[in-house]
Structure formats: structure tokens, C-alpha cells
Design an enzyme around this catalytic site. Structure first.
Site, PDB file in Angstrom:
ATOM      1  CB  ALA A   8     -11.360   0.444   3.483  1.00 20.89           C
ATOM      2  CG  HIS A   9      -7.290   0.320   0.460  1.00 22.20           C
ATOM      3  ND1 HIS A   9      -6.370  -0.585  -0.013  1.00 22.20           N
ATOM      4  CD2 HIS A   9      -8.502  -0.207   0.225  1.00 22.20           C
ATOM      5  CE1 HIS A   9      -7.018  -1.600  -0.528  1.00 22.20           C
ATOM      6  NE2 HIS A   9      -8.298  -1.408  -0.405  1.00 22.20           N
ATOM      7  CG  ASN A  10      -6.972   4.369  -2.315  1.00 21.81           C
ATOM      8  OD1 ASN A  10      -6.478   3.255  -2.157  1.00 21.81           O
ATOM      9  ND2 ASN A  10      -6.255   5.420  -2.659  1.00 21.81           N
ATOM     10  CD  GLN A  70      -2.855  -1.402   0.188  1.00 24.56           C
ATOM     11  OE1 GLN A  70      -3.713  -0.531   0.120  1.00 24.56           O
ATOM     12  NE2 GLN A  70      -2.808  -2.428  -0.664  1.00 24.56           N
TER      13      GLN A  70
END
Lengths: 347, 347, 347
Positions: C239-241, C198
Site C-alpha cells: 500500500a501507499h507509503n 495520491q
């Protein structure tokens, strides 16, 4: 890293765009839409094909099928997403861990820390714990008595491994994960709860990833077991004596109650919940927000929960739910009456 | 520990199997299925009776009723599960805590740490905090200004007790639990959120257990209160000014919103959610995955949520949910029409 | 603080009760019901008006409309709840933070800590991290390589800011929040999960609050972004993004899956869940326990989930859910039959 090197590392066939040299440097990763000339991107999902034509990335990981439509250099591979995963490791920006024990770490004299391991500031490692070669214990982590962190495994800052818990090789335990807290077990006696001490431990397999603030409780008797290659997201609860089969993946906010058994190669969507003592067969996919209340015997996709709506519509329908059984009975009555009516009419 | 000693400790009547001596040593606990000759096991759930005949355990905790069918030595008690809980304490394998303050702990000169308390490496204890006799503060824990950890209570590694929070006697606060973070309170002003400082504290009663990564927020005005003997599992959210009555138990992943009142001797299943400001009567049992949206006045069992299914069937039914109100109206229409039809036919 | 001072600080019009002096001292806040003569309280919710008549508080924050019915001194304001929020800051009891670096903190020589910042015991600040003026890093916190904690921002004890994450001004990150753990990304290869490193970070805007044990993952490519003035409660998964628009508020136990976009001025109720890649328009209100499975284009109130009931009724209705599609078909059949029957009768 040059395009030529990348092709070599990723096992890709390099198809250079006109006027581009194989020595062209790539310094990072991006998306098709945002990619710059010094960045590598990928096309894995056909829905994004429309972005391929206009990408400004330096190169694109694609299947041979789409390489012809690629306006920039292409790195042809069978599985662009897998190649992208491999590339992400090449461009990983995470800081390197320093080998050795930080002077502020507190290591019990009876602990065994490999000379090629890393123990960061403020970490505490108790008696008879073993930290393997290339393993790293992050800042302010805790490793309890007799626990093992295997070769190449990593506890990120604040992660906790309680006593008598074993983590295999190349596992990643994210920040504030708690491995080996007591399972939730009590006997009721005269309306008070008497604690059942949790005498088991936790076994975490090789190549497992455990998310931030996730809990994996120790077993009551015997161990809680996380199989090889299992990936667990953040804020997941794994209760005592649960077993997770190899290579299963569990998304965030999921809760798995005591003694449940999840098979191999399963995926549990976010906020799914698994009741205690149920068994889920290998290869099951449980979609997000599903509550699995009983065992599942065969592989397949399983779902639960309800669609959302604007509150007004939702309320109108939700209130009917409490009349559902009555509606079913009224429906049956109507069917009977109509049947009788048709009979008498026919006579 | 010999069978004779165990019988004494557990208040059990020892019925020795032929050829077994009361001095036979038991070194741990196990299940009926896995029990070895040096292990004690128990039969509490009649469903497991079939495992009794073939157990290889050294002894079994049973009621007198089942003692006759026991092929090995029996320890007869009224409540085998309770006796098992007591035995789990005798065989507890958790490492002993060292009395005294670790040199790396940071204790404010105005804090009071009992000479019989334990403060582990990296723990921080602020001014006017009190750590009672036999209490233990684990590695890298934090005890805020003016907070109290009562006699015999334990903060496991990484647990946090913010300022102005009181924990009674013999309580257990598991790793990374956060007691006394700010409640979530804001006033809206010109579409921005203005913080309401949370001026209350948290009171945690005697013999309470708070799970790993669980949050108990401080009150806005007045305290959040966890009654005596309450047991809270991992990853539970207890919002500001919640009150939990004595001896209630709350399973993992549950969320209780602000100012809710849960009665005494309640059980909340895993992933249950309690809306803000509702009151739940003493003795209620809320099953897993239930969202309690309004107050419950009388004891009983309460449920919510929906069964899961294979995704195809589930989708077919779920889509009908948004038609439920219309279905109810159509049903009513049919009933009317049919009634009219019957009338005209009868004429 | 005297009533006169309070009126000045809060911009309120002071209407003294007979015999009360403007120098009357107020030492804290309370509710209408519990208020004592040295306490200030407020009337914001008209439902609580009945408590006004009998309050014993020293003064009440009220709108002019209700001031006449106030038996004690009144502080008249347009928005009593907002005035109460401001007053909560005046009476905040949280301990002051000491400026400077505690000797047990571990600060990398290449980190920049402002001389007016505070770094508490056991905190670890890595290379190239920047701690701004008036910022504070609590006990046993971790600030990763190259991360920034902006002016006046605060990490409470145990909070973690991983490498390459930026926190703006006047933000509050509560205990054990984890900002910047790896997003949950893997590529499937021969039935095993290959990690996607990531590479992005996290951007947290000015005046954001992140709750205890909440996770905000780092982006896969590009950053996860929390807008200005966003308030996030405890045990939330971001969560991511994900992108959260300015001034949105997210209650506890909510999970937001990868790449979802939440608009500005939205509120997400407790235990709500947002599916990956969906977009929620500005100004949406999602009520507690709702699973948002697809994008929402226009502002409004959205709901999901089901009402609870006593278990017996609930079970009767829940079991019908799996017959819902069949019920709908039977209903349609009945309508057809009845229509035919009516026709034949009319003939």
C-alpha cells in the site's frame, strides 16, 4: 497558489503568521514533519499535535481549537482531513489525458465514443460500446461489446470492462482491474465440472473506485452490482451476483463470495473474507483479516482471526487449540467433582 | 427456442401446463423468483421449493418428483442443475469471436496460427508459438515463444501465456491471468538473494479454466502441471512445480506454495492456503479460509480458521488464546490437586 | 557446456567419476531423482542425500563432505544451492529480447529510450519517461510520464509503471504488476468518501523483483519505497507509503497496509498480512499466514494463525473459542474454590 486563494478554494479562515503575506505561494502538500515553507500541511489526528510546534510548512490546515498553537500560518476549517483531501485535488500531479482517439486504438465502427472522450494507445473498444463525455480509456484497455463507460469515468492503463457491463459517472477503474469476467459456476456431472455460462453483467455505480488487479465478476443470472460511491482497493475479489451497498469501502486483498450482500456505509478491512450468500447489514465495520461466515443483522464492529506472537509461544498455544474441546469437558468435570466434594464435606 | 426444442436439447421430458403449446418460445434463463413467461428456470436446491408455487417463468427444469407441484410447464430431468448448466450454454450472450488475425495483432513469422483461429487486436504471438484450430487469442494478449494454445481454447483479453507453456484443448484462460511467470526461487548468499532462473514451463490440461488475475508460475526444473478439467477461480496463486490433479476446483484468493501436490477431484474453498511440498490426497475438500500446513493422506473434509464475532467478545476471547498453554497446565494441576484431595478425604 | 567449463564458471572443484572425461557435455539442469547423463544436479538439502547414491545425472554440485558418496562426477563447492542458482543462469531458456523499438510500440517524442534498450510490440512509453541501456519493456507494457526504468531492468509483458515512478538497475517487474496505482485514501464527509489524490510516487531499488499481478501503490505524500535487492512474489499488495528494507523477501498473496515499515533482511511468508503504520525490525521472519497487528522491535521468528484439522474435530474446537474467556474465568474460580477447600480441610 497563494494562501489567499487556498483559503478561498478550501473555505478556510486564513490566520497569517507574523510577517507572512496572503500572497505567499504554496506549491504542494506535505506532512507536518516534512513540510517546507512552500508547502501546505494539516493536523487531523490529535496524536500528531506534537509536530505542530516545530513544523516548517508554509501553512497548516487546522481546527480553530489548534490554530493558536500553530507557529506558521493557519487555515482554519471544521474538518482538516476533508480540507486536505480537497487540497490534494488542487495539487494533483497526474498527467492530463488528451482528448481524442489515439491512432493505434481500435474502435469498432458501431462503438460510440463521445468527441470529448479520450481513448489512449492500444485500447480496444468493441461494437455498441459507449464511451461518455470526458471519459477516458487508458492505454491497452479493453471495452467489450455493448458496455458503457459513463461521463467523466476513467479506465486506467490495462483495465478491462467485458461485454454487457455498465460503469456510471465519475468512476475510476484502476490498472488491470477486470470487470465482468465469468463468475465461477459449474455443475458436477459424473465427477466432472460442467460450465454454467454467466449470462448476467456488472453494474458499477457513479463515483465508484475499483483498485488495481481487482476482479468484479459478471452475474450468473442478473447482474453483480456495485453501489454508488463504493471504494474498492487493490486485489479484491467480488464474485458473481454480489451486491455492495452505496458508499461502502473495501480494503485490499478482500474476497467476497457469490451472492453475498454487503450493506450501505460498510467498511471491510484488508484481507477480510465474506462467505457466499450471507447478508451484512448497513453500517457494519468488519476489521482486517476477519472471515464473515454468516449473516450480520445489525450494525456494529465485527472481528475474527488471532493475534500473532513469537513462534515459540505461538506454537505452544496453537497446539492447545486442538485440545480445546477436551479442555472444556475436563473443566466441566472438575466443576462437578468439586461441587460433590464440597457437598460431602458439608455433610 | 421453443419448449419442444429445449426438451430435445436438454434430454428432458416436457410436461406442458394447461393451455401452453410446445411451440412456446423461451428466450433466456432466470431464477424461480424472477422468471418471466419467456424464461426458463430450475429447481435444484430443495430449499427453494417454496418459490416453485408462485413462479411466473415459462418453464422449470425439475426432477419428476417436483413436477406435479409445478404451476407452469415442467421440463423433467434427473439433474436440474446440470440441465441448467447445459441451457446456459444455449442462451450464452457472450459475443462471438471473429475468425482470423486482426491487422493490429503482431504475429511472429515463425508462429503457427491455424486458419480457423482468432487473434484479436493488439495481441502479440511470438516465434514458434502455435494457436490451434478454433482457438482464440483476445485483445492485447501475449503468447510467448514456443507456447501452444490448443484446439478450441481461449485466452481472454489481456491474458498472458509465457514462453514454453502448453495449454490443451477447450481451456479458458481469463483476463490478466499470467501463465508461466517465474517461480519465486532464490539462493541466499552473503545476505543477498541470488536468482534461480526458472527453467521449467507450465502444462495446462484440456478443459481447464483459469480465473482472471490468477498466476500459474513456471517450474524451476520440470513443469508446473494443471490436470485435465481443473477449474481455478480469480486471484489464485499457483507456485512453481505445483501439481493439481484432474477435475479439482479451486476457489478465489487461494494460494498454493511451491511443489505442493493437490489430488484429483479435490475442492479448495476460497482463501485457502496450501503450504509448500505438502501432498493432498484425491477427493479432499478443504473449506474456505483453511491453511493446510501438512500433507493429507485420506479423502475427507478439512477446515481451519476461526469464527468471527462482535469485536468486544472477540477481543476478550482472542486475548485468552495467548494464555491457552498456561490454562491447559493449570487445568492439569487442578485435576491433580483434586485427585489428591479426594484421596485424603477417602482415607 | 563441458564439465571443465562448468567447474570454471561455478568456481567448483571437479572430481571426475571413473571413465568420465572433463569434456563431457552438460546441456541442462535437473533434480537428483530425474537427472540424466547430460544434466547437472545438486545436493543442498541433507534430506535428499538418499537420492545421491542412485542418481543418473551427469554431475552433482555437492559440498566436499558428500563428494565421496557421489556415484557420478562431482563439482565440489561450499554452497551447492548457490552454485545451482549460478548454473540456472547459464542454462536459462528464456527467449532473448531484441534490441530496438518495435514499430507498433508508441513512444512519446519526449521520452528517452536508450539505443541499447528494447521496447516490444504494443508497449506505450509516455513523455519524459526514460528507458535505460539494456532495459527492456515487454509487449503491451505501459510506462507513465516522467518514469524511469533503470539500466538492465525489465518489464515483462503487460507490466505497468505509472507516472513519476523510478525503477533502479537490474530490476525485474513481472507481467501485470502495477507500480504506482493510487493509494487507497479517502476522507469521510457526510458519510461519503472524498478522494485524497495520491501525490507521491514509487521508488523501486536496484535488483528488485516484483511478482506477477502484484501492486505497489504510489505514496499519498512522499514515495512508497522498495529497497535494494528486495524480492516480492505474485499477487502481493504493497500500500501507499510502505517502506521495505533492503534484501527483504515477501512471498505470494501477502498484503502490507499503508505506511508500514518492514526492516532489512526480513522474510514474510505467504499470505502474511502487515497492519498499517506498524514497524518490523530488521532481520524478522514472519511465517506464512500470520497477521502482524503491531510493531515488532527485535529480530526473531513470528507466527500466527491456527492448525487445520478434519472438519468435525475442528468444529468442536472452534466453537469452544467463543467460550474461551468464560473458560478462563471458570478455571480461576475453580482454583479459588480448591484453595479454600484445602484450607478448610487443613484446619
Amino acid at each position: 497558489m497563494s494562501l489567499a486563494q487556498l483559503a478561498l478554494e478550501l473555505g478556510a479562515e486564513l490566520r497569517l503568521a507574523p510577517g507572512v503575506d496572503a500572497a505567499h505561494e504554496i506549491s504542494g502538500l506535505s506532512t507536518l514533519q516534512d513540510g517546507k515553507p512552500d508547502q501546505l500541511t494539516f493536523l487531523a489526528n490529535p496524536n500528531y499535535r506534537r509536530f505542530l510546534k516545530t513544523t516548517s510548512a508554509g501553512a497548516v490546515l487546522v481546527t480553530a481549537e489548534f490554530a493558536d498553537g500553530c507557529p506558521v500560518s493557519a487555515l482554519c476549517v471544521d474538518n482538516p482531513y476533508l480540507a486536505f483531501a480537497k487540497a490534494s485535488a488542487l495539487f494533483n500531479t497526474a498527467p492530463l489525458v488528451e482528448v481524442g482517439v489515439h491512432p493505434s486504438a481500435v474502435i469498432h465502427p458501431d462503438a460510440e465514443v463521445d468527441p470529448c472522450a479520450s481513448v489512449a494507445a492500444g485500447a480496444v473498444v468493441e461494437a455498441f460500446a459507449k464511451i461518455g463525455p470526458r471519459a477516458s480509456v487508458g492505454a491497452n484497455c479493453f471495452v467489450g461489446e455493448g458496455s458503457t463507460l459513463g461521463e467523466g469515468s476513467c479506465l486506467y492503463a490495462g483495465a478491462i470492462l467485458h461485454h454487457g457491463c455498465q460503469v456510471g459517472r465519475d468512476a475510476i477503474i484502476h490498472s488491470h482491474a477486470v470487470i465482468g469476467a465469468d463468475g465461477f459456476g459449474f455443475a458436477l456431472h459424473q465427477r466432472e465440472w460442467i460450465k454454467i455460462y454467466q449470462l448476467g453483467g456488472v453494474q458499477v455505480g457513479d463515483e465508484v473506485e475499483v483498485g488495481a488487479n481487482t476482479c468484479v465478476d459478471r452475474g450468473a443470472l442478473g447482474d453483480t452490482v456495485i453501489g454508488r460511491g463504493v471504494k474498492i482497493d487493490n486485489l479484491v475479489q467480488i464474485a458473481h451476483n454480489v451486491q455492495i451497498g452505496d458508499y461502502s469501502a473495501i480494503a485490499a486483498c478482500t474476497g467476497i463470495a457469490g451472492s453475498a450482500i454487503v450493506g450501505k456505509h460498510c467498511t471491510l478491512g484488508g484481507s477480510s473474507r465474506i462467505a457466499g450468500h450471507v447478508t451484512i447489514a448497513d453500517g457494519c465495520q468488519v476489521t482486517a483479516n476477519t472471515f464473515v461466515t454468516k449473516s450480520i443483522d445489525s450494525p456494529g464492529v465485527y472481528s475474527g482471526g488471532l493475534p500473532f506472537a513469537d513462534s515459540q509461544s505461538w506454537r505452544r498455544n496453537a497446539v492447545r487449540f486442538s485440545q480445546l474441546d477436551k479442555m472444556a469437558r475436563r473443566l466441566k468435570d472438575l466443576e462437578k467433582q468439586l461441587a460433590m466434594l464440597s457437598c460431602t464435606k458439608d455433610e
